[in-house]
Motif scaffolding. Structure first.
Motif, PDB file in Angstrom:
ATOM      1  N   GLN A   8       1.762  -5.789   3.417  1.00 14.69           N
ATOM      2  CA  GLN A   8       0.978  -6.810   4.098  1.00 14.69           C
ATOM      3  C   GLN A   8       1.695  -8.138   3.937  1.00 14.69           C
ATOM      4  O   GLN A   8       1.963  -8.574   2.824  1.00 14.69           O
ATOM      5  CB  GLN A   8      -0.420  -6.920   3.509  1.00 14.69           C
ATOM      6  CG  GLN A   8      -1.269  -7.966   4.196  1.00 14.69           C
ATOM      7  CD  GLN A   8      -2.511  -8.331   3.405  1.00 14.69           C
ATOM      8  OE1 GLN A   8      -2.716  -7.857   2.293  1.00 14.69           O
ATOM      9  NE2 GLN A   8      -3.348  -9.171   3.974  1.00 14.69           N
TER      10      GLN A   8
ATOM     11  N   PHE B 282       0.841  -1.190   0.000  1.00 13.31           N
ATOM     12  CA  PHE B 282       0.000   0.000   0.000  1.00 13.31           C
ATOM     13  C   PHE B 282       0.878   1.243   0.000  1.00 13.31           C
ATOM     14  O   PHE B 282       1.898   1.284   0.690  1.00 13.31           O
ATOM     15  CB  PHE B 282      -0.880   0.031   1.260  1.00 13.31           C
ATOM     16  CG  PHE B 282      -1.818  -1.141   1.380  1.00 13.31           C
ATOM     17  CD1 PHE B 282      -1.377  -2.353   1.873  1.00 13.31           C
ATOM     18  CD2 PHE B 282      -3.141  -1.017   1.008  1.00 13.31           C
ATOM     19  CE1 PHE B 282      -2.238  -3.434   1.995  1.00 13.31           C
ATOM     20  CE2 PHE B 282      -4.015  -2.092   1.125  1.00 13.31           C
ATOM     21  CZ  PHE B 282      -3.573  -3.297   1.616  1.00 13.31           C
TER      22      PHE B 282
ATOM     23  N   THR C 238      -3.043   0.319  -3.944  1.00 11.52           N
ATOM     24  CA  THR C 238      -2.699  -1.032  -3.516  1.00 11.52           C
ATOM     25  C   THR C 238      -2.129  -1.793  -4.709  1.00 11.52           C
ATOM     26  O   THR C 238      -2.688  -1.727  -5.808  1.00 11.52           O
ATOM     27  CB  THR C 238      -3.922  -1.816  -3.016  1.00 11.52           C
ATOM     28  OG1 THR C 238      -4.632  -1.041  -2.068  1.00 11.52           O
ATOM     29  CG2 THR C 238      -3.478  -3.121  -2.372  1.00 11.52           C
TER      30      THR C 238
ATOM     31  N   PHE D 234      -4.984   7.087   1.792  1.00 13.77           N
ATOM     32  CA  PHE D 234      -4.708   5.963   0.906  1.00 13.77           C
ATOM     33  C   PHE D 234      -4.547   6.421  -0.538  1.00 13.77           C
ATOM     34  O   PHE D 234      -5.332   7.225  -1.055  1.00 13.77           O
ATOM     35  CB  PHE D 234      -5.841   4.940   1.004  1.00 13.77           C
ATOM     36  CG  PHE D 234      -5.799   3.863  -0.036  1.00 13.77           C
ATOM     37  CD1 PHE D 234      -6.744   3.814  -1.040  1.00 13.77           C
ATOM     38  CD2 PHE D 234      -4.808   2.895  -0.005  1.00 13.77           C
ATOM     39  CE1 PHE D 234      -6.711   2.822  -2.010  1.00 13.77           C
ATOM     40  CE2 PHE D 234      -4.755   1.890  -0.959  1.00 13.77           C
ATOM     41  CZ  PHE D 234      -5.711   1.862  -1.967  1.00 13.77           C
TER      42      PHE D 234
ATOM     43  N   TYR E 273      -0.649  -5.770  -5.751  1.00 13.96           N
ATOM     44  CA  TYR E 273      -0.707  -7.130  -5.224  1.00 13.96           C
ATOM     45  C   TYR E 273       0.354  -8.068  -5.802  1.00 13.96           C
ATOM     46  O   TYR E 273       0.728  -9.035  -5.140  1.00 13.96           O
ATOM     47  CB  TYR E 273      -2.086  -7.731  -5.464  1.00 13.96           C
ATOM     48  CG  TYR E 273      -3.163  -7.102  -4.624  1.00 13.96           C
ATOM     49  CD1 TYR E 273      -4.102  -6.251  -5.185  1.00 13.96           C
ATOM     50  CD2 TYR E 273      -3.237  -7.363  -3.264  1.00 13.96           C
ATOM     51  CE1 TYR E 273      -5.089  -5.673  -4.405  1.00 13.96           C
ATOM     52  CE2 TYR E 273      -4.229  -6.790  -2.481  1.00 13.96           C
ATOM     53  CZ  TYR E 273      -5.147  -5.951  -3.056  1.00 13.96           C
ATOM     54  OH  TYR E 273      -6.113  -5.389  -2.282  1.00 13.96           O
TER      55      TYR E 273
ATOM     56  N   TYR F 223       0.567   5.427   0.842  1.00 16.29           N
ATOM     57  CA  TYR F 223      -0.238   6.462   1.470  1.00 16.29           C
ATOM     58  C   TYR F 223       0.495   7.793   1.341  1.00 16.29           C
ATOM     59  O   TYR F 223       1.714   7.849   1.298  1.00 16.29           O
ATOM     60  CB  TYR F 223      -0.443   6.177   2.963  1.00 16.29           C
ATOM     61  CG  TYR F 223      -1.342   5.006   3.276  1.00 16.29           C
ATOM     62  CD1 TYR F 223      -0.835   3.708   3.332  1.00 16.29           C
ATOM     63  CD2 TYR F 223      -2.695   5.198   3.540  1.00 16.29           C
ATOM     64  CE1 TYR F 223      -1.652   2.629   3.619  1.00 16.29           C
ATOM     65  CE2 TYR F 223      -3.525   4.127   3.837  1.00 16.29           C
ATOM     66  CZ  TYR F 223      -2.988   2.848   3.871  1.00 16.29           C
ATOM     67  OH  TYR F 223      -3.811   1.778   4.169  1.00 16.29           O
TER      68      TYR F 223
ATOM     69  N   LEU G 175       4.164   7.263   2.541  1.00 17.78           N
ATOM     70  CA  LEU G 175       4.380   6.048   3.328  1.00 17.78           C
ATOM     71  C   LEU G 175       4.054   4.825   2.492  1.00 17.78           C
ATOM     72  O   LEU G 175       3.086   4.840   1.724  1.00 17.78           O
ATOM     73  CB  LEU G 175       3.479   6.034   4.567  1.00 17.78           C
ATOM     74  CG  LEU G 175       3.485   7.243   5.486  1.00 17.78           C
ATOM     75  CD1 LEU G 175       2.432   7.075   6.580  1.00 17.78           C
ATOM     76  CD2 LEU G 175       4.852   7.436   6.100  1.00 17.78           C
TER      77      LEU G 175
END
Lengths: 114, 112
Positions: B91, B34, B49, B46, B51, B36, B87
């Motif tokens: 995950q 992610f 994202t 936000f 993946y 930010y 930032l």
């Protein structure tokens, strides 16, 4: 701000006193989190909640407790404040477990412990 | 140990001067990354994202990319309003638990 209100925005307290920070959301999200942000560190998870009365510890939970009696409110309590707890505290919410959906943050509470 | 490192810590650009911010990570079981943006006195907001390696996302002057070891946030022709701390958070699935690990951020200042 995704409907997240933190209060107070600033607080100065003395060592040894209890302090409660409040997070209120209007989004009806299931998951709520408390993070602290310190210079030179990434945001660190203190506690989180996955439903009313369901909470769990994060990586820096010592000296902190939480409660969630309603979906919209998540309280963070410093049981006996210490100078090392001087920090900026952020509440966050999400629709799914951490990492499965983005976090949306409040604007923080700056806490100074003297 | 799971770790997320952002570089540089601070970056000063002239308006229009394109550059990239880096987020490198060493985690087991990457589930997502992610980005930010955080303005002074505000909470993080936000942005993206990502993946899987090779994935790219764009929003206005920002483009985020992901490889197996790092992510870049490319800023094209930045404006002063792009000044903020950026930032990244990774995950990871560690020991059967989902963890979100934040980097310390890159402070970007764009001058006219």
């Amino acid at each position: 701000d995704a409907g997240i209100t933190q209060s107070p925005r600033h607080k100065v307290t003395e060592t040894g006193t209890p302090v409660t920070l409040r997070c209120h959301q209007t989004e009806n999200h299931r998951y709520m989190y408390w993070y602290r942000q310190d210079p030179g560190h990434g945001l660190r998870l203190i506690h989180y909640s996955y439903g009313v009365k369901d909470t769990d510890k994060g990586e820096v939970s010592d000296g902190y407790s939480v409660s969630r009696s309603k979906t919209e409110d998540f309280l963070l309590t410093l049981e006996s404040a210490t100078s090392s707890q001087t920090s900026v505290y952020f509440c966050a919410i999400s629709t799914d477990r951490v990492g499965n959906s983005p976090l949306h943050f409040g604007n923080g509470t700056r806490l100074t412990v003297t | 140990e799971d770790q997320v490192t952002q570089s540089p810590e601070a970056l000063r650009l002239q308006e229009g001067e394109s550059s990239s911010l880096n987020c490198s990570y060493t985690v087991s079981g990457l589930r997502g990354l992610f980005w930010y943006r955080q303005d002074p006195g505000k909470g993080p907001e936000f942005l993206f994202t990502l993946y899987s390696a090779g994935e790219e996302k764009e929003k206005e002057r920002l483009k985020a990319t992901l490889t197996k070891k790092e992510s870049f946030l490319h800023i094209t022709a930045p404006k002063p309003e792009d000044s903020a701390t950026y930032l990244c958070a990774v995950q990871a699935l560690t020991g059967g638990y989902n963890k979100l690990i934040f980097g310390a951020g890159t402070r970007l200042a764009v001058h006219p």
